[in-house]
Design an enzyme around this catalytic site. Structure first.
Site, short mmCIF file in Angstrom:
data_model
loop_
_atom_site.label_atom_id
_atom_site.label_comp_id
_atom_site.label_asym_id
_atom_site.label_seq_id
_atom_site.Cartn_x
_atom_site.Cartn_y
_atom_site.Cartn_z
N ARG A 42 14.10 -1.49 5.45
CA ARG A 42 14.67 -1.86 6.42
C ARG A 42 13.45 -2.39 8.31
NH1 ARG A 42 20.14 2.03 7.44
NH2 ARG A 42 21.09 0.56 6.65
N TYR A 46 21.01 -9.01 6.11
CA TYR A 46 21.08 -7.58 4.77
C TYR A 46 20.09 -6.36 5.09
CZ TYR A 46 16.32 -10.32 3.43
OH TYR A 46 15.34 -10.94 3.10
N GLU A 47 20.05 -5.70 4.37
CA GLU A 47 19.23 -3.86 4.60
C GLU A 47 20.01 -3.43 5.52
OE1 GLU A 47 17.51 -3.53 1.00
OE2 GLU A 47 17.42 -1.92 3.31
N GLY A 48 20.95 -3.91 5.38
CA GLY A 48 22.23 -2.59 6.55
C GLY A 48 22.32 -4.16 7.46
#
Ligand SMILES: Cc1cc2nc3c(=O)[nH]c(=O)nc-3n(C[C@H](O)[C@H](O)[C@H](O)COP(=O)(O)OP(=O)(O)OC[C@H]3O[C@@H](n4cnc5c(N)ncnc54)[C@H](O)[C@@H]3O)c2cc1C
Length: 615
Positions: A321, A462-464
């Site tokens: 993140r 992406y990545e949350g």
């Protein structure tokens, strides 16, 4: 036919001539800005003095960054355009990256960059996360499609190192650290995106300590490619007797090629790339649909405990993140560089008082200046937040005692959603302004401004997604240590504002007042959030995104002000640092009270939205 991009000491990289003709190298590492942010925006200097990072000196750090900058600008950046234009291709399950990409990757990994912050015992260089963060920004400034692969490998290294068995580490860790093999992250399935707990990929116990993995994953970055001769997949799957939701997920290491007893590559595992996506940006990186278990199940090895996969994956995701946030910084930096260069060249109109026959470079127009300084200020603020997060990770790992490590961990946890979401949001905003500065030419692919805008878009997803980051911030991070983590951080920011007010320097304009107002807004909004988490969580959730923005601009404004104060104190770089901090406070931080109102007063309107969304 091709042209060689010669770069001393590095293997030549072949770039097709027809693409090269329209691709000037448009990225240079912003070493001075990075160094200033490291030293004065993130308190790296005191950390070095107290010995947190061993005998590392600022000279060492700057030498590493200079070398990384050369690699980014001379080897990676020239291939970004061919990555976008040609992209990755798939034929019969074999994925081929764009011309020159394999050579560039080889040069990059042989330079030791993949293992920069990995443990020396596994072939890494053991440097701190903060140095790696600055390098990550550069790889992604040079090419986001290139940078996204290594950032996942580095996350995989962390997960394996922290949670893997000794046997797994011995077999896989060194080659992942050196980048000889790349790692991937498999969470997403058609019905399981943000809701990871909905995943259905099955893991069955084989009876010999290994598992068989059966299922399908979508959107897997670098799921298949030709950059390395083995790919190590980190796959989330569910055992037959697992509890529902995220408490029933386990993490498995699933190699593309199984290993023989002597460590050499053995049989092909039962997994394949079914297809790759046609997407808006980062065309150079293959995004794959992956199928496991055509022939009974891919052999997988458990990482950590059964049903404890989410904790392992979080180790991987938290680093990733921050790294995705640094993608936002990198792409914003590159867009800014390109826009400033274009604005100096392009002539249109006249400035007041100019002779009739003359025309001015567009950079002379106040509205263009506003766009450009907005780009630069947002970039430098996001960079400072990202580096501060990385230094907190270093404190979490290397702090002198347990308390210091826990404090570092809490700070890193608090700042990670800001580092991810704010930086990727501004990556898009800055790249969009970059298109605007180019006018019509920005909309035409030739200039590359459009590509940056297209590339930047994914990092907020992406990545949350950034919405999920905002929810993470208010529901998990604000309550940390009973609210003490956020209170301590607010107090630190307050001391920066006090120092700004104490200087009374006219060069800082309204900065002190605006930052003070922003911190007051942030403090009130934080208390409102903590109270509403208890009594009306929907109200809190409705305000999560403006809250993350408010937090980020207040923190970013303070970190820029800290750099301006250092510049004034040292009488160096005062022009750029002070102007940037002042601009940010007077033009961006000034939105803080409005954001507070959107949170505290506007959440009710959000919750009433159904009425306005009916067909
Ligand atoms: C190019 C690319 C590369 C990718 N690489 C990988 C990879 O390597 N590995 C991998 O596993 N995945 C990867 N992904 C998948 C990516 O992580 C997901 O797309 C992302 O997590 C969002 O999931 P989703 O697409 O299902 O969207 P959804 O979850 O359907 O979300 C849609 C919208 O609803 C919002 N939303 C959803 N749930 C909530 C909630 N509870 N509260 C509030 N808002 C909510 C989201 O914020 C979003 O705005 C990649 C995706 C792309 C496009």
């Amino acid at each position: 036919m091709g042209a060689y991009n010669a770069c001393a000491g590095l293997p030549p990289v072949l770039i097709p001539l027809n693409i090269r003709a329209e691709t000037p190298v448009t990225y240079h590492a912003p070493l001075a800005d990075m160094s200033f942010a490291l030293k004065y925006g993130t308190s790296l200097l005191p950390a070095l003095e107290e010995g947190l990072l061993g005998d590392l000196t600022m000279d060492d750090v700057e030498a590493v960054l200079a070398e990384a900058g050369r690699m980014a600008a001379e080897v990676i950046a020239p291939l970004d355009r061919v990555g976008d234009r040609v992209g990755a291709t798939i034929k019969d399950g074999v994925v081929t990256t764009a011309p020159g990409w394999k050579e560039a990757y080889d040069a990059w990994r042989k330079g030791g960059w993949n293992g920069l912050a990995s443990p020396a015992e596994w072939g890494g260089q053991g440097l701190p996360q903060i140095v790696n963060a600055a390098c990550t920004e550069m790889w992604n400034g040079a090419s986001m499609a290139f940078g996204v692969g290594p950032l996942l490998t580095m996350g995989a290294v962390d997960a394996l190192n922290v949670h893997g068995s000794d046997a797994l580490k011995r077999s896989y860790l060194e080659k992942l650290v050196t980048g000889e093999w790349m790692g991937t992250m498999h969470l997403t399935e058609p019905q399981a995106g943000s809701d990871v707990g909905a995943l259905r990929t099955r893991a069955e116990r084989a009876g010999d300590g290994t598992y068989r993995i059966i299922g399908q994953k979508i959107f897997i970055t670098y799921g298949e490619h030709d950059l390395t001769d083995n790919i190590i997949h980190f796959v989330l799957a569910r055992l037959p007797d697992a509890p529902p939701g995220t408490r029933g997920i386990s993490l498995f290491l699933v190699p593309k090629f199984l290993l023989n007893a002597n460590g050499s590559l053995g049989a092909r595992n039962d997994l394949r790339a079914h297809s790759i996506e046609h997407k808006l940006g980062i065309h150079g990186s293959p995004t794959c649909t992956m199928v496991f278990g055509d022939h009974g199940g891919a052999i997988g090895f458990l990482i950590g405990e059964e049903n404890a996969g989410m904790a392992c994956m979080f180790t991987m995701m938290n680093r990733a993140r921050l790294a995705v946030g640094l993608q936002g910084v990198g792409v914003a930096e590159r867009a800014t560089q390109q826009a400033i260069a274009y604005a100096r060249e392009r002539k249109q109109g006249r400035t007041p008082g100019m002779a009739a026959k003359e025309s001015a470079p567009i950079i002379a127009h106040p509205d263009v200046k506003r766009m450009l300084i907005t780009m630069r200020a947002l970039t430098q603020a996001a960079r400072s937040i990202g580096y501060a997060t990385a230094l907190a990770l270093d404190r979490a790992e290397r702090g002198a005692d347990k308390t210091a490590r826990e404090t570092g961990h809490a700070r890193a946890s608090l700042l990670t959603p800001l580092a991810k979401a704010f930086s990727t949001d501004i990556g898009i905003e800055v790249a969009s302004l970059g298109v605007q500065v180019h006018g019509g030419m920005g909309f035409i692919e030739e200039t590359g401004a459009a590509q940056l805008y297209r590339d930047a878009r994914i990092a907020a997803i992406y990545e949350g997604t950034n919405g999920i980051q905002a929810i993470d911030l208010i529901t998990r991070k604000l309550p940390l240590d009973g609210g003490a983590a956020v209170e301590t951080y607010l107090a630190e920011l307050r001391s920066i504002v006090d120092a700004v007010n104490a200087t009374n320097d006219p060069a800082l304009g309204w900065s002190g007042l605006r930052l003070e107002e922003a911190l007051d807004s942030l403090t009130r909004a934080t208390r409102w959030m903590l109270a509403h988490l208890e009594k009306d969580i929907n109200q809190a959730l409705a305000g999560a995104t403006p809250y993350l923005r408010l937090f980020s601009i207040a923190a970013g404004g303070c970190l820029l002000a800290q750099q301006a104060l250092a510049a004034l104190r040292l009488n160096t770089d005062t022009g750029s640092r002070v102007v940037l901090a002042r601009f940010f406070a007077e033009n961006i931080v000034v939105h803080a009270p409005a954001l507070e109102r959107a949170i505290v007063e506007g959440s009710g309107g959000v919750l009433a939205a159904d009425a306005a969304l009916a067909d």
